[in-house]
Scaffold this active site. Structure first.
Site, PDB file in Angstrom:
ATOM      1  N   LEU A 128       0.823  -1.143   0.084  1.00 20.05           N
ATOM      2  CA  LEU A 128      -0.126   0.206   0.025  1.00 20.05           C
ATOM      3  C   LEU A 128       0.995   1.346  -0.099  1.00 20.05           C
ATOM      4  O   LEU A 128       0.458   2.191  -0.849  1.00 20.05           O
ATOM      5  CB  LEU A 128      -0.914   0.042   1.125  1.00 20.05           C
ATOM      6  CG  LEU A 128      -1.907   1.015   1.056  1.00 20.05           C
ATOM      7  CD1 LEU A 128      -2.859   1.407   0.106  1.00 20.05           C
ATOM      8  CD2 LEU A 128      -2.966   1.032   2.574  1.00 20.05           C
ATOM      9  N   TYR A 170      -2.600 -12.707  14.257  1.00 24.23           N
ATOM     10  CA  TYR A 170      -2.313 -11.662  13.414  1.00 24.23           C
ATOM     11  C   TYR A 170      -3.945 -10.862  13.840  1.00 24.23           C
ATOM     12  O   TYR A 170      -3.995  -9.637  13.728  1.00 24.23           O
ATOM     13  CB  TYR A 170      -2.279 -11.966  12.171  1.00 24.23           C
ATOM     14  CG  TYR A 170      -2.517 -10.866  10.935  1.00 24.23           C
ATOM     15  CD1 TYR A 170      -1.712  -9.618  10.941  1.00 24.23           C
ATOM     16  CD2 TYR A 170      -3.658 -10.900  10.260  1.00 24.23           C
ATOM     17  CE1 TYR A 170      -2.010  -8.698  10.020  1.00 24.23           C
ATOM     18  CE2 TYR A 170      -3.967  -9.913   9.306  1.00 24.23           C
ATOM     19  CZ  TYR A 170      -3.088  -8.966   9.191  1.00 24.23           C
ATOM     20  OH  TYR A 170      -3.384  -7.925   8.302  1.00 24.23           O
TER      21      TYR A 170
HETATM   22  N1  LIG Z   1      -1.597  -7.969   2.577  1.00 25.76           N
HETATM   23  C1  LIG Z   1      -2.698  -8.371   2.887  1.00 25.76           C
HETATM   24  O1  LIG Z   1      -3.485  -9.138   2.192  1.00 25.76           O
HETATM   25  C2  LIG Z   1      -3.693  -7.746   3.625  1.00 25.76           C
HETATM   26  C3  LIG Z   1      -4.978  -8.227   3.893  1.00 25.76           C
HETATM   27  C4  LIG Z   1      -5.900  -7.414   4.729  1.00 25.76           C
HETATM   28  C5  LIG Z   1      -5.130  -6.068   5.561  1.00 25.76           C
HETATM   29  N2  LIG Z   1      -4.149  -5.825   5.307  1.00 25.76           N
HETATM   30  C6  LIG Z   1      -3.610  -4.626   5.942  1.00 25.76           C
HETATM   31  O2  LIG Z   1      -3.174  -3.847   4.875  1.00 25.76           O
HETATM   32  C7  LIG Z   1      -2.206  -2.819   5.578  1.00 25.76           C
HETATM   33  C8  LIG Z   1      -1.294  -2.542   4.388  1.00 25.76           C
HETATM   34  O3  LIG Z   1      -0.521  -4.024   4.144  1.00 25.76           O
HETATM   35  P1  LIG Z   1       0.484  -4.472   2.902  1.00 25.76           P
HETATM   36  O4  LIG Z   1      -0.305  -5.566   1.978  1.00 25.76           O
HETATM   37  O5  LIG Z   1       0.694  -3.139   2.185  1.00 25.76           O
HETATM   38  O6  LIG Z   1       1.642  -4.970   3.765  1.00 25.76           O
HETATM   39  P2  LIG Z   1       3.083  -5.196   3.441  1.00 25.76           P
HETATM   40  O7  LIG Z   1       3.167  -5.148   2.001  1.00 25.76           O
HETATM   41  O8  LIG Z   1       3.552  -6.092   4.015  1.00 25.76           O
HETATM   42  O9  LIG Z   1       3.671  -3.818   4.093  1.00 25.76           O
HETATM   43  C9  LIG Z   1       3.545  -3.584   5.425  1.00 25.76           C
HETATM   44  C10 LIG Z   1       4.774  -2.687   5.616  1.00 25.76           C
HETATM   45  O10 LIG Z   1       4.974  -2.731   7.072  1.00 25.76           O
HETATM   46  C11 LIG Z   1       6.189  -2.402   7.598  1.00 25.76           C
HETATM   47  N3  LIG Z   1       6.604  -2.837   8.589  1.00 25.76           N
HETATM   48  C12 LIG Z   1       6.507  -4.053   9.195  1.00 25.76           C
HETATM   49  N4  LIG Z   1       7.136  -3.868  10.301  1.00 25.76           N
HETATM   50  C13 LIG Z   1       7.472  -2.788  10.646  1.00 25.76           C
HETATM   51  C14 LIG Z   1       7.997  -1.993  11.919  1.00 25.76           C
HETATM   52  N5  LIG Z   1       8.586  -2.607  12.822  1.00 25.76           N
HETATM   53  N6  LIG Z   1       8.417  -0.896  11.886  1.00 25.76           N
HETATM   54  C15 LIG Z   1       7.996  -0.069  10.647  1.00 25.76           C
HETATM   55  N7  LIG Z   1       7.410  -0.647   9.688  1.00 25.76           N
HETATM   56  C16 LIG Z   1       7.121  -1.896   9.746  1.00 25.76           C
HETATM   57  C17 LIG Z   1       6.859  -3.280   6.590  1.00 25.76           C
HETATM   58  O11 LIG Z   1       8.290  -2.829   6.479  1.00 25.76           O
HETATM   59  P3  LIG Z   1       9.399  -3.503   5.627  1.00 25.76           P
HETATM   60  O12 LIG Z   1       9.230  -3.278   4.185  1.00 25.76           O
HETATM   61  O13 LIG Z   1      10.544  -3.009   6.186  1.00 25.76           O
HETATM   62  O14 LIG Z   1       9.240  -4.918   6.167  1.00 25.76           O
HETATM   63  C18 LIG Z   1       6.147  -3.172   5.295  1.00 25.76           C
HETATM   64  O15 LIG Z   1       6.619  -2.146   4.337  1.00 25.76           O
HETATM   65  C19 LIG Z   1      -1.656  -3.458   6.912  1.00 25.76           C
HETATM   66  O16 LIG Z   1      -2.413  -2.703   7.782  1.00 25.76           O
HETATM   67  C20 LIG Z   1      -2.305  -4.815   6.680  1.00 25.76           C
HETATM   68  O17 LIG Z   1      -2.784  -5.388   8.048  1.00 25.76           O
HETATM   69  C21 LIG Z   1      -3.313  -6.267   4.120  1.00 25.76           C
END
Ligand SMILES: NC(=O)c1ccc[n+]([C@@H]2O[C@H](COP(=O)([O-])OP(=O)(O)OC[C@H]3O[C@@H](n4cnc5c(N)ncnc54)[C@H](OP(=O)(O)O)[C@@H]3O)[C@@H](O)[C@H]2O)c1
Length: 290
Positions: free
Chosen positions: A12, A127
């Site tokens: 995102l 989670y």
């Molecule tokens: N992916 C899905 O299917 C899904 C489904 C439902 C809801 N969501 C929600 O949608 C939102 C966006 O998800 P996304 O798919 O974009 O996830 P993503 O690609 O995994 O991105 C999450 C980001 O969070 C960062 N992060 C993790 N630990 C961290 C820390 N300790 N400090 C700072 N940053 C940290 C990661 O950093 P690094 O790049 O350095 O690891 C990564 O860039 C989240 O809230 C997730 O819960 C996602």
């Protein structure tokens, strides 16, 4: 407006980054783990000690490794719950607005119909539990000026996700087994990013004060993982047969909810959004990947 986006390297976060290249209406600051480590309370305090003014904070960062979270519950809790509480406290103290992204996994998946924002959450894995605690921290800390957006099954041209895994498997194999009894609503990260920009320009968001609320966002329509895989192969001309598999035959460390299809009625009405179908957006994403 001065807008802080946390989680710049995620699906995102990168989709927002791509969009704002041509968007000069607001001043964006994007941070990743290097600048602001959500697992460390000191890192969060230190960041906000030196960057103390934002109109809007968008938190896209999260611990999303659903299976690993079962064994790293403390770390998942720090990032998905305790850090979110700190962000909400900071936003509250500075009169900033907070957009926090949450998940369909706050539900147990037992609903027979679309999940509404008013349905009771009941997460069935670590989670989901930590994300629900994050939501509660926002609701308790900020009775006003925050929106929590639950999304689901996120895919994009960035990072690792189901679409990219299927493209890889589909080009290597003639046949794969994919779970067919879990249904949900896929979300193209780029559509969520675009709609977040719509939301921050919407009058309902720009009121001086509004009550904190939860909204659901995904693309329109729903599917199972196996039908999602079939559509990916069809649209990318990959000749790979999908054999439906039951969840029972594909055990994972964390249990997954069976049905997390989300109703988008509230968010589309409230912020006047138009959301494309997941099939339409999958096409767009595949064009970007190619
Ligand atoms: N992916 C899905 O299917 C899904 C489904 C439902 C809801 N969501 C929600 O949608 C939102 C966006 O998800 P996304 O798919 O974009 O996830 P993503 O690609 O995994 O991105 C999450 C980001 O969070 C960062 N992060 C993790 N630990 C961290 C820390 N300790 N400090 C700072 N940053 C940290 C990661 O950093 P690094 O790049 O350095 O690891 C990564 O860039 C989240 O809230 C997730 O819960 C996602």
């Amino acid at each position: 407006m001065k807008i802080l986006v946390i989680g710049k390297n995620g699906q995102l976060g990168r989709s927002i980054q791509k969009l704002i290249l041509n968007f000069d209406r607001h001043e964006f600051t994007l941070v990743g783990r290097e600048e602001l480590d959500l697992s460390s309370s000191e890192s969060i305090s230190k960041y906000f000690d030196t960057h103390s003014y934002f109109d809007v904070i968008i938190n896209c960062a999260a611990y999303i490794a659903v299976d690993r979270a079962e064994k790293e519950a403390d770390l998942a809790d720090k990032i998905n719950h305790l850090a979110v509480k700190k962000l909400a406290e900071f936003a509250n103290s500075k009169n900033a607005k907070l957009i926090h992204i949450s998940t369909d996994y706050v539900f147990d998946g037992q609903n027979e119909s679309l999940y509404l924002e008013s349905d009771n959450p009941n997460p069935i894995n670590v989670y989901g539990k930590t994300k629900l605690l994050g939501e509660k921290a926002v609701l308790e800390t900020m009775s006003n000026n925050s929106i929590i957006i639950r999304t689901s099954w996120v895919f994009s041209e960035f990072g690792n996700n189901f679409v990219k895994t299927m493209l890889k498997l589909g080009s290597e194999k003639n046949e794969i087994n994919v779970v067919s009894d879990q249904v949900g609503s896929p979300t193209y990260a780029s559509d969520l990013a675009k709609n977040l920009l719509h939301i921050i320009s919407n009058d309902n968001f720009n009121k001086k004060s509004f009550p904190t609320e939860i909204f659901h966002f995904s693309n329109m329509g729903e599917t199972s993982w196996s039908d999602f895989a079939k559509e990916i192969f069809k649209l990318s001309n990959l000749n790979c047969k999908v054999t439906p598999l039951s969840t029972e035959k594909y055990p994972t460390t964390a249990v997954r909810p069976k049905n997390t299809t989300l109703s988008k009625e509230k968010i589309t009405n409230h912020f006047k959004l138009q959301i494309p179908s997941w099939q339409q957006s999958l096409k767009e994403c595949l064009n970007e990947v190619m």
